[in-house]
Write a protein that holds these residues in place. Sequence first.
Motif, mmCIF file in Angstrom:
data_model
loop_
_atom_site.group_PDB
_atom_site.id
_atom_site.type_symbol
_atom_site.label_atom_id
_atom_site.label_comp_id
_atom_site.label_asym_id
_atom_site.label_seq_id
_atom_site.Cartn_x
_atom_site.Cartn_y
_atom_site.Cartn_z
ATOM 1 N N GLY A 1 -101.144 17.793 125.079
ATOM 2 C CA GLY A 1 -101.843 18.271 126.257
ATOM 3 C C GLY A 1 -103.304 17.902 126.182
ATOM 4 O O GLY A 1 -103.798 17.428 125.157
ATOM 5 N N ASN A 2 -103.992 18.134 127.278
ATOM 6 C CA ASN A 2 -105.393 17.713 127.343
ATOM 7 C C ASN A 2 -106.352 18.780 126.832
ATOM 8 O O ASN A 2 -107.535 18.508 126.664
ATOM 9 N N ILE A 3 -105.856 20.018 126.602
ATOM 10 C CA ILE A 3 -106.730 21.084 126.111
ATOM 11 C C ILE A 3 -106.043 21.794 124.941
ATOM 12 O O ILE A 3 -105.489 22.885 125.104
ATOM 13 N N GLU B 1 -103.648 15.217 134.000
ATOM 14 C CA GLU B 1 -103.245 15.805 132.729
ATOM 15 C C GLU B 1 -103.002 17.298 132.891
ATOM 16 O O GLU B 1 -103.337 17.897 133.904
ATOM 17 N N GLY B 2 -102.420 17.885 131.880
ATOM 18 C CA GLY B 2 -102.185 19.322 131.852
ATOM 19 C C GLY B 2 -101.944 19.748 130.424
ATOM 20 O O GLY B 2 -102.196 18.996 129.482
ATOM 21 N N ARG B 3 -101.390 20.942 130.278
ATOM 22 C CA ARG B 3 -101.128 21.451 128.942
ATOM 23 C C ARG B 3 -99.935 20.777 128.285
ATOM 24 O O ARG B 3 -99.600 21.086 127.146
ATOM 25 N N SER C 1 -99.343 22.945 134.046
ATOM 26 C CA SER C 1 -98.668 21.729 133.595
ATOM 27 C C SER C 1 -99.135 20.537 134.421
ATOM 28 O O SER C 1 -99.697 20.675 135.498
ATOM 29 N N ALA C 2 -98.886 19.338 133.900
ATOM 30 C CA ALA C 2 -99.308 18.121 134.575
ATOM 31 C C ALA C 2 -98.385 17.798 135.740
ATOM 32 O O ALA C 2 -97.312 18.375 135.891
ATOM 33 N N ASN D 1 -93.189 13.121 128.001
ATOM 34 C CA ASN D 1 -94.628 13.356 128.103
ATOM 35 C C ASN D 1 -95.351 12.910 126.843
ATOM 36 O O ASN D 1 -94.997 13.302 125.737
ATOM 37 N N ARG D 2 -96.377 12.122 127.046
ATOM 38 C CA ARG D 2 -97.088 11.513 125.934
ATOM 39 C C ARG D 2 -98.191 12.427 125.424
ATOM 40 O O ARG D 2 -98.641 13.358 126.096
ATOM 41 N N SER D 3 -98.632 12.140 124.203
ATOM 42 C CA SER D 3 -99.756 12.846 123.603
ATOM 43 C C SER D 3 -100.855 11.834 123.326
ATOM 44 O O SER D 3 -100.768 10.668 123.731
ATOM 45 N N GLU D 4 -101.903 12.260 122.642
ATOM 46 C CA GLU D 4 -102.978 11.332 122.300
ATOM 47 C C GLU D 4 -102.502 10.229 121.364
ATOM 48 O O GLU D 4 -103.010 9.117 121.379
ATOM 49 N N LYS D 5 -101.495 10.543 120.538
ATOM 50 C CA LYS D 5 -101.080 9.596 119.503
ATOM 51 C C LYS D 5 -99.698 9.010 119.728
ATOM 52 O O LYS D 5 -99.338 8.043 119.060
ATOM 53 N N ARG D 6 -98.913 9.582 120.625
ATOM 54 C CA ARG D 6 -97.538 9.130 120.767
ATOM 55 C C ARG D 6 -97.184 8.905 122.231
ATOM 56 O O ARG D 6 -97.435 9.748 123.080
#
Length: 722
Positions: free
Chosen positions: A407-409, A107-109, A152-153, A73-78
């Motif tokens: 996560g998105n939040i 998206e999800g947490r 979760s996503a 699962n990816r993040s904003e930076k990775r």
Amino acid sequence: MEKIEEPTVLFGKSKWIWAEDASKKNGNIILRRTISFGQDRKPPQRAFCRAACDTHYCLYVNGTAVVWHGGLNRSEKRAYYDEFDIARYLNKGDNVIVVMATYYGNEGRDLVCSDRAGFIFECNDLDIYSDKSFTVYENAAFKMPSSSNCPSAGFGVFYDASLEGPIQNVMDPAYNISQFKPATEHGDYPDDAHGTLTLRPIPLEKFSVQPVIGRVRKSTDQFDGDTYIITLPREMHVTPYMEVTGNGQEKITIKTDRSECMGCFGDETSTYTAHTVTYITKPTLNVFDGTMPMVGGELIFTMPRTVKVVKLGYRELAYNTVPTCSLQADDKMERLFDKAMNTLYCSMGSTVMDTPERDRSMWLGDISIAARAIYLGYYDAAPLVKKVIDDIMDYAGDGVLRSCVPGNIPVDIPSHGLLALCEYGLFAAYRNYTQDVEFFRAEYERLCDYLMLWEMTEHGVMLREGNRRWYDNLYNTDDVLIENALYYSACKFLTGIGALVGDHDYDETFGDRMDNIADFVENCWDGLGYTTKEDAYDDRANALLVLAGLVPDERRNEEVRLLSSVFNASPYLEWAVIEALCKLDRRDLACKRFYMREALDMDGERSTLGEDYLGFGTHCQSYRSAVVFEAIELFGGISVKDGASRIMITPDFNAVNDFRTELTLATGTLEVRYKYSPAKTDIIIENRTSAKVELDIAPERVGRAVERRTIVVNKGKSKFTI
């Protein structure tokens, strides 16, 4: 396998590929690539591959599953790529690589969406690269399911087998690919949608290479049809497997006993629905090998009576680790320890989840408790703790340590951040069990700046709001004392880190703040305990003050009395009360409280420990893994410090008698055994570490008059009789 770096740019010859429409949510495709060595040429001994997918994929070679639930699962930076070797799965003659790929598109947490599906692959050893040489089939059998409120996503699965097409033999190298099209190339690497990829920092998940065919029990209902239940060996992550025959258009549902999960602590009336499978049959044989992970202790198939079962089963998947800690003690402690170990095992995945049943998200408070247990129970999972820390620091660009990342939040919970930075939190566990000083050297200023977000008043530190206020179970908490105790401990921890890395810029500031808090706390003493609530005492607040070192010796007896008689704490902070009693040299009372609070779970049938002592909320909650370090560190008396370079063993026979544990740490393995009788006590230590190991003997902990002494334990096996 020795890894050999190829002299090429990462994915330099590869393209991001998918079906023509790469934006479709809940998209599911099959990718194929054949390769032939001829009958006279052996396959190579090495076929090193790299692959990445948004979102997840399963990869087969000649019908054998090699990667299950690949992708991270990816993040904003990775965003991540995987590495693996497929050489041992190759045959002479024709071979086929098949990829089942899924794009969530939501998206999800636990996930940030890239807004475009994609799969990328390279194997320089085989000269195979993702491009139009791969063929693709967009499986129309996957329909958009109804939404769930699981944080979760991803989506559940709605699969209409009548729409899947002739794909039954897709794993055969000789399969007729007339239904497949050349894959669509969606861009070079790196691209704007997926960015630059990072090597996966944790291992690929381990899984059942072949489905496990389960023993089922069957029940029949005149309205719901037949229900088949597979009781799993324990609570675990599984993907379902099914072979059935039917007339077509019959509806089958697949779920676990934990597909519906209650909320807890302020959210008790909510029910969260996790991912499930809805399957619509086609005439004749239906084979379904699901790839969406589900969590529970039972796998439940419900279907009309017209459907005939051939086989039902599952594949287990889990974080690729094995226990690196064993415990032998009394039956009660062993039962709880085993359940805590499985709770922890189920909570490890792409992050350390607060619960795999509901949120599947990282909360800073939960990981601060679970990290200590991971280093003791599953030391091979240490890279996962570092990944969590990296995720936190990625999202700390504005100086705030957040939960629910990736996560998105992202969520700012001040008390969670303070727990993470206190002497018993996430960063302290990382410091105590690893040798990584460079991380703290690089991040020291950012961690200190986080503490500077709090304002000081004449009454200690001012409570900081953040996005959410949370101290334990939302009820009856002395939040002022808890936040001050945590803040004091965090200042203490970071002052020690400053000394470690040679940075003293914050020493005076933190010293002044600690003095301010100490003065405020002193004014909160009323003769029976510390409180800001007018004669209402909070065991959590008082315990954290003990752990912070803010309780003078002359008040120890009053604190022991309070911590033995007040029971506000939920399992989230109960460990602090137990640890405080141990620090006050009353392991006997700590043990008594431990067994009383754990009584229902100790004898219960579940293989995991849940969110609340009374059964509310989830049945698998990562912070309940505190039992692991309570058993080893607190009752066993084994303290690990300074990257496991210093280990102190302080047996207390008021808490345990016969006790044995073996630990794997950064500096080696350590086995400790106590064999107690009123007349003679044996302590056997096998030291296979490079650490300085000391044994501390005290008469009050032995229960009779013995010489008080501290002994340096040599390497090898040592036996002490007292």
